[in-house]
Design a protein around this motif. Structure first.
Motif, PDB file in Angstrom:
ATOM      1  N   LEU A 137       0.895  -1.538   0.074  1.00 11.27           N
ATOM      2  CA  LEU A 137      -0.143   0.071  -0.194  1.00 11.27           C
ATOM      3  C   LEU A 137       0.739   0.901   0.101  1.00 11.27           C
ATOM      4  O   LEU A 137       1.510   1.423   0.775  1.00 11.27           O
ATOM      5  N   TRP A 177       0.375   5.459   0.469  1.00 10.69           N
ATOM      6  CA  TRP A 177      -0.808   7.261  -0.227  1.00 10.69           C
ATOM      7  C   TRP A 177      -0.226   7.742  -1.412  1.00 10.69           C
ATOM      8  O   TRP A 177       1.242   8.168  -1.423  1.00 10.69           O
ATOM      9  N   SER A 228      -1.643  17.586  -0.392  1.00  7.84           N
ATOM     10  CA  SER A 228      -0.574  17.337  -0.609  1.00  7.84           C
ATOM     11  C   SER A 228       0.252  15.639  -1.538  1.00  7.84           C
ATOM     12  O   SER A 228      -0.900  15.174  -1.251  1.00  7.84           O
ATOM     13  N   TRP A 261      -5.321  11.525  10.592  1.00  9.52           N
ATOM     14  CA  TRP A 261      -3.763  10.358  10.419  1.00  9.52           C
ATOM     15  C   TRP A 261      -3.910   9.234   9.450  1.00  9.52           C
ATOM     16  O   TRP A 261      -3.455   8.050   9.823  1.00  9.52           O
ATOM     17  N   TYR A 262      -6.044   8.697  10.594  1.00  9.98           N
ATOM     18  CA  TYR A 262      -5.691   6.969   9.264  1.00  9.98           C
ATOM     19  C   TYR A 262      -6.958   7.657   8.597  1.00  9.98           C
ATOM     20  O   TYR A 262      -8.017   8.536   8.147  1.00  9.98           O
ATOM     21  N   PHE A 263      -7.283   6.074   7.732  1.00  9.68           N
ATOM     22  CA  PHE A 263      -8.288   6.286   6.145  1.00  9.68           C
ATOM     23  C   PHE A 263      -8.953   5.351   7.303  1.00  9.68           C
ATOM     24  O   PHE A 263      -9.273   4.502   7.206  1.00  9.68           O
ATOM     25  N   TRP A 302     -13.599   3.544   2.686  1.00  9.85           N
ATOM     26  CA  TRP A 302     -12.471   2.881   1.266  1.00  9.85           C
ATOM     27  C   TRP A 302     -13.481   2.725   0.663  1.00  9.85           C
ATOM     28  O   TRP A 302     -14.516   2.304   1.056  1.00  9.85           O
ATOM     29  N   THR A 360      -0.755   8.071  18.901  1.00 15.14           N
ATOM     30  CA  THR A 360      -1.950   9.010  17.975  1.00 15.14           C
ATOM     31  C   THR A 360      -2.220   8.883  16.700  1.00 15.14           C
ATOM     32  O   THR A 360      -2.704   8.528  15.401  1.00 15.14           O
ATOM     33  N   TYR A 361      -0.863   8.027  16.019  1.00 15.36           N
ATOM     34  CA  TYR A 361      -0.744   8.061  15.004  1.00 15.36           C
ATOM     35  C   TYR A 361      -0.615   6.927  14.452  1.00 15.36           C
ATOM     36  O   TYR A 361      -0.012   6.810  12.732  1.00 15.36           O
ATOM     37  N   ALA A 384      -2.254   2.663  13.367  1.00 14.87           N
ATOM     38  CA  ALA A 384      -3.572   2.295  13.061  1.00 14.87           C
ATOM     39  C   ALA A 384      -3.466   1.363  12.247  1.00 14.87           C
ATOM     40  O   ALA A 384      -2.213   0.872  11.779  1.00 14.87           O
ATOM     41  N   TYR A 388      -5.393  -2.033   9.968  1.00 14.29           N
ATOM     42  CA  TYR A 388      -6.071  -2.595   9.393  1.00 14.29           C
ATOM     43  C   TYR A 388      -6.505  -4.086   8.479  1.00 14.29           C
ATOM     44  O   TYR A 388      -5.383  -4.557   8.642  1.00 14.29           O
ATOM     45  N   GLN A 437      -7.727  -6.683   5.626  1.00 13.58           N
ATOM     46  CA  GLN A 437      -8.372  -6.448   4.476  1.00 13.58           C
ATOM     47  C   GLN A 437      -8.284  -8.336   3.736  1.00 13.58           C
ATOM     48  O   GLN A 437      -7.589  -8.943   3.907  1.00 13.58           O
ATOM     49  N   PRO A 467      -9.317  -2.297   2.255  1.00 17.78           N
ATOM     50  CA  PRO A 467      -8.476  -2.401   3.612  1.00 17.78           C
ATOM     51  C   PRO A 467     -10.119  -1.271   4.502  1.00 17.78           C
ATOM     52  O   PRO A 467     -10.591  -0.925   4.064  1.00 17.78           O
ATOM     53  N   LEU A 503     -10.563  -0.498   8.462  1.00 20.63           N
ATOM     54  CA  LEU A 503     -10.201   0.792   9.540  1.00 20.63           C
ATOM     55  C   LEU A 503     -10.369  -0.195  11.068  1.00 20.63           C
ATOM     56  O   LEU A 503     -11.285  -0.758  11.027  1.00 20.63           O
ATOM     57  N   SER A 537      -7.171   2.591  15.403  1.00 19.76           N
ATOM     58  CA  SER A 537      -6.820   4.124  15.313  1.00 19.76           C
ATOM     59  C   SER A 537      -6.183   4.627  16.900  1.00 19.76           C
ATOM     60  O   SER A 537      -6.400   3.687  16.943  1.00 19.76           O
ATOM     61  N   TYR A 559      -2.288  -5.056   8.281  1.00 14.74           N
ATOM     62  CA  TYR A 559      -2.101  -3.672   8.072  1.00 14.74           C
ATOM     63  C   TYR A 559      -2.064  -2.324   9.194  1.00 14.74           C
ATOM     64  O   TYR A 559      -2.936  -2.565  10.124  1.00 14.74           O
ATOM     65  N   GLN A 617       0.041   1.336   9.662  1.00 10.05           N
ATOM     66  CA  GLN A 617      -0.368   2.249   8.964  1.00 10.05           C
ATOM     67  C   GLN A 617      -0.486   3.558  10.269  1.00 10.05           C
ATOM     68  O   GLN A 617      -0.038   3.773  11.179  1.00 10.05           O
ATOM     69  N   TYR A 661       0.854   8.293  10.254  1.00 16.84           N
ATOM     70  CA  TYR A 661       1.410   8.748   9.968  1.00 16.84           C
ATOM     71  C   TYR A 661       2.598  10.105  10.513  1.00 16.84           C
ATOM     72  O   TYR A 661       3.047   9.741  11.761  1.00 16.84           O
ATOM     73  N   SER A 678       4.664  14.905   7.715  1.00 21.13           N
ATOM     74  CA  SER A 678       3.494  14.702   5.869  1.00 21.13           C
ATOM     75  C   SER A 678       3.199  13.785   5.313  1.00 21.13           C
ATOM     76  O   SER A 678       2.980  14.270   3.795  1.00 21.13           O
ATOM     77  N   LEU A 679       3.334  12.464   5.368  1.00 21.69           N
ATOM     78  CA  LEU A 679       3.309  11.196   4.746  1.00 21.69           C
ATOM     79  C   LEU A 679       2.615  10.232   5.951  1.00 21.69           C
ATOM     80  O   LEU A 679       2.965  10.380   6.665  1.00 21.69           O
ATOM     81  N   TRP A 680       2.580   9.770   4.944  1.00 22.13           N
ATOM     82  CA  TRP A 680       1.808   8.703   5.291  1.00 22.13           C
ATOM     83  C   TRP A 680       2.353   7.382   4.918  1.00 22.13           C
ATOM     84  O   TRP A 680       2.255   6.556   3.408  1.00 22.13           O
ATOM     85  N   PHE A 708       2.714   2.793   5.182  1.00 22.94           N
ATOM     86  CA  PHE A 708       1.581   1.044   5.355  1.00 22.94           C
ATOM     87  C   PHE A 708       3.010   0.396   5.982  1.00 22.94           C
ATOM     88  O   PHE A 708       3.829   0.541   4.965  1.00 22.94           O
TER      89      PHE A 708
END
Lengths: 121, 107
Positions: free
Chosen positions: A47, A49, A60, A106-108, A111, B32-33, B35, B37, B39, B45, B47, B50, B88, B90, B92, B95-97, B99
């Motif tokens: 995966l 982003w 972004s 910060w999470y999805f 989908w 906090t950042y 998570a 998933y 699938q 996927p 959630l 989190s 999975y 994941q 953050y 500014s980039l996410w 997995f």
């Protein structure tokens, strides 16, 4: 409930531009309640982003693709779109649109079902 | 870029058993950042967790997340037949996410 649905060509010619649209139902993109993202899934690499857009037009992008990707909004149709230029076979993947809550981006949490795009001549 | 490494790659278990999945980050990640998933084949996927430990809406309490810093864990206390899937993590950051590569839980 809120639903996302991807649409677009399943086959793209190498060096051309991949274009996909995500239609949102059950909520208004203009409401500002979430960020609209694109994510892809390679068979082996996993995966990745790609980027997001907010209702304000703020975007972004993943630095690995930044020069090739553009995400845009059409609030009148409640849609957002992905354009990926100069595609190669490495861009073959399942492409998902997804949302992130605006207050917890910060999470999805939602989908789309995903759409397979194959890059081939 | 923060790289997430999941282990094991595949976990072979039976219904009713406990599953412990690991996610290790190349740099410290705020809880906090982080998570998780799930699938299933042919699906997107979904959630599960989190904030490292907060179950998403509708997720059964047999799923629990924990950890901090660079080491995070997803535990399924008693596997149900519908839990056999790929999981999975994941994160953050900056500014980039990103997995992890996934852990397959199979029968």
């Amino acid at each position: 409930q809120v639903q996302l649905q991807e649409s677009g060509p399943g086959l793209v010619t190498p060096s051309q531009t991949l274009s996909l649209t995500c239609t949102v139902s059950g909520a208004s993109i203009s409401g500002g309640g979430y960020y609209c993202s694109w994510i892809r899934q390679h068979p082996v690499e996993g995966l990745e982003w790609l980027g997001y857009i907010y209702y304000s037009g703020t975007t972004s992008y993943n630095p690995s693709l930044k020069s090739r990707v553009i995400i845009s909004l059409d609030t009148s149709k409640n849609q957002f779109s992905l354009r990926l230029s100069s595609v190669t076979a490495a861009d073959t993947a399942i492409y998902y649109c997804a949302s992130m809550p605006a207050t917890n981006f910060w999470y999805f949490d939602l989908w789309g079902r995903g759409t397979l795009v194959t890059v081939s001549s | 870029e923060i790289v997430l490494t999941q282990s094991p790659g595949t976990l072979s278990l039976s219904p009713g058993e406990r599953a412990t999945l690991s996610c290790r980050a190349s740099q410290s990640v705020s809880s906090t950042y982080l998570a998780w998933y799930q699938q299933k084949p042919g699906q997107a996927p979904r959630l599960l967790v989190s904030g490292a430990s907060n179950r998403a809406t509708g997720i059964p309490d047999r799923f629990s997340g924990s950890g901090s810093g660079t080491d995070f864990t997803l535990t399924i206390s008693r596997l149900e037949p519908e839990d056999f899937a790929v999981y999975y993590c994941q994160q953050y950051g900056r500014s980039l996410w990103t997995f992890g590569q996934g852990t397959k839980v199979e029968i």
